[in-house]
Design an enzyme around this catalytic site. Structure first.
Site, short mmCIF file in Angstrom:
data_model
loop_
_atom_site.label_atom_id
_atom_site.label_comp_id
_atom_site.label_asym_id
_atom_site.label_seq_id
_atom_site.Cartn_x
_atom_site.Cartn_y
_atom_site.Cartn_z
CG PHE A 153 -1.90 1.18 1.18
CD1 PHE A 153 -2.99 1.15 0.32
CD2 PHE A 153 -1.70 2.31 1.96
CE1 PHE A 153 -3.87 2.23 0.24
CE2 PHE A 153 -2.57 3.39 1.88
CZ PHE A 153 -3.66 3.35 1.03
CG ASP B 155 5.38 3.67 1.64
OD1 ASP B 155 5.43 4.32 2.70
OD2 ASP B 155 4.33 3.52 0.98
CE LYS C 79 -1.04 5.70 7.63
NZ LYS C 79 -0.74 4.79 6.53
#
Ligand SMILES: *Cc1c(COP(=O)(O)O)cnc(C)c1O
Length: 404
Positions: A140, A225, A254
């Protein structure tokens, strides 16, 4: 309240685009790892806003950075630079492999920048044939069209017309599947150094080192990532630091803002130079308010106390979840690293992760899921031990009810 209408869950269906299905609970206030809803019901927060609130809610250092910067200057655009952005960039560079930083506002935007940079680098250094991006099934990387296509779930990228091209997917932890795809036409491999949304899957040592070697052999860039794994979530400031593998480009978001939107792409000077003047940009990226909060996040989390705390708190979770499992026999595995933990439901409870999440919510503890079979925990890195104990006791009540 002066509104002439009720602010409740029903209003969501009236006025919001239906791409989300939020729970009936509307939290209004948080402090540390506790949250209160409209009815003043209290919850222990094991979700952390999906691995974002790395210092819980309203951490004094973040509130003070926000207030202080909020009274100075909020936004300038990239026509001018600003002090918080420069300080944050310097701290990120000093603490990582990187020489250069690009600021964005989210994980997807940071990944978008990383992918565009990789394509530019390949074009300028190796020519127009080197465009292939290899990523991983179940991976993702965000929801912009480029990043969602690089992500490994076609269901998320189908149905929007022609996709960005030359993107292929290998299998995580299967080096042969990468070997079968990679060639001198490969521009970059984008990978999570622990798959989060995909099911809390750690890479094997052999796999992650093998991926780095394959990139070296074929002059491809390795993009980590670290949107979910970074900002101390797994223990080290960034996950790569424990893997013995250094990427060429790393993305962070995040936890980087602790709840304030910010993203960053980190890379070496040699690669960064290809994102030259005018090739990419963002109006809000690197704004003083976000960077001031993020600087406070880094100051707090990039310390031995927080890093060591993550280890001991993770053990509390693992012991607690194992004890619950010994009583109720619901999990087949507890996995993950640091404070990104997955409890994998056994064969008797396949597809039921959402039921556990909702039962837990009823008992006053917020959790996450990662797919239909995994309950995910991504609490504050500084969650008090008492809150872990209390939250697990509430979670146990939910498990007891569901298994009764
Ligand atoms: C959440 C996440 C993203 C997307 O971040 P946004 O801020 O929602 O755009 C990208 N990559 C990983 C690994 C993530 O967990």
């Amino acid at each position: 309240m002066s509104e002439q209408f009720s602010v409740n869950r029903e209003l969501f269906d009236d006025v919001m685009v239906p791409n989300y299905a939020p729970s009936a609970v509307i939290p209004v206030r948080g402090q540390g790892s506790r949250v209160w809803d409209q009815q003043n019901k209290e919850y222990v927060d094991f979700a952390g806003g999906i691995a974002v609130n790395c210092l819980g809610h309203c951490h004094p250092a973040l509130v003070s950075a926000l207030k202080e910067q909020g009274e100075k200057i909020w936004h300038l655009s990239n026509v001018m630079t600003n002090e918080p952005a420069l300080r944050l960039a310097k701290k990120l560079v000093d603490s990582t492999f990187a020489d250069k930083v690009y600021f964005a506002n989210s994980g997807a935007e940071s990944n978008e920048a990383a992918l565009k940079l990789a394509r530019r680098w390949a074009l300028e250094v190796h020519g127009s044939d080197k465009t292939q991006i290899i990523a991983f099934k179940q991976g993702f990387h965000g929801r912009t069209f480029f990043t969602v296509t690089v992500g490994g779930q076609a269901a998320y990228s189908d149905g929007f017309g022609p996709k960005p091209g030359d993107i292929v997917h290998a299998q995580y932890n299967n080096l042969d599947s990468v070997k079968a795809l990679i060639s001198d036409k490969t521009c970059a491999i984008m990978i999570e150094p622990l798959q989060g949304e995909g099911g809390i899957i750690s890479p094997t040592d052999e796999f992650i080192k093998g991926v780095r070697e394959l990139c070296n052999e074929h002059n491809a860039l390795l993009i980590f990532d670290e949107v979910q794994t970074g900002a101390g979530r797994l223990g080290p400031l960034y996950a790569y630091m424990d893997l013995g593998v250094t990427p060429d480009i790393l993305t962070s978001a995040k936890g980087l803002g602790g709840g304030f939107p910010i993203g960053a792409m980190l890379t070496t000077a040699d690669i960064a130079k290809h994102l030259k003047l005018g090739t990419h940009g963002s109006t809000y990226g690197g704004n003083p308010l976000a960077c001031a909060v993020s600087e406070a996040v880094i100051d707090v989390i990039n310390t031995p106390e927080v890093r060591n705390g993550v280890k001991t708190k993770a053990q509390l979770y693992i012991d607690g979840l194992n004890a619950i499992n010994a009583k109720y026999n619901v999990f087949k595995e507890i996995r993950g690293k640091g404070l990104l933990i997955g409890a994998v439901l056994n064969d008797n409870y396949q597809g039921k992760a959402k039921d556990f999440l909702m039962a837990a919510m009823d008992e006053g503890v917020m959790t996450l899921i990662a797919g239909a079979n995994i309950i995910r925990f991504a609490p504050s890195l500084v969650i008090p031990d008492e809150d872990i104990v209390e939250g697990l006791a509430r979670f146990e009540k939910a498990v007891a009810k569901l298994t009764a």
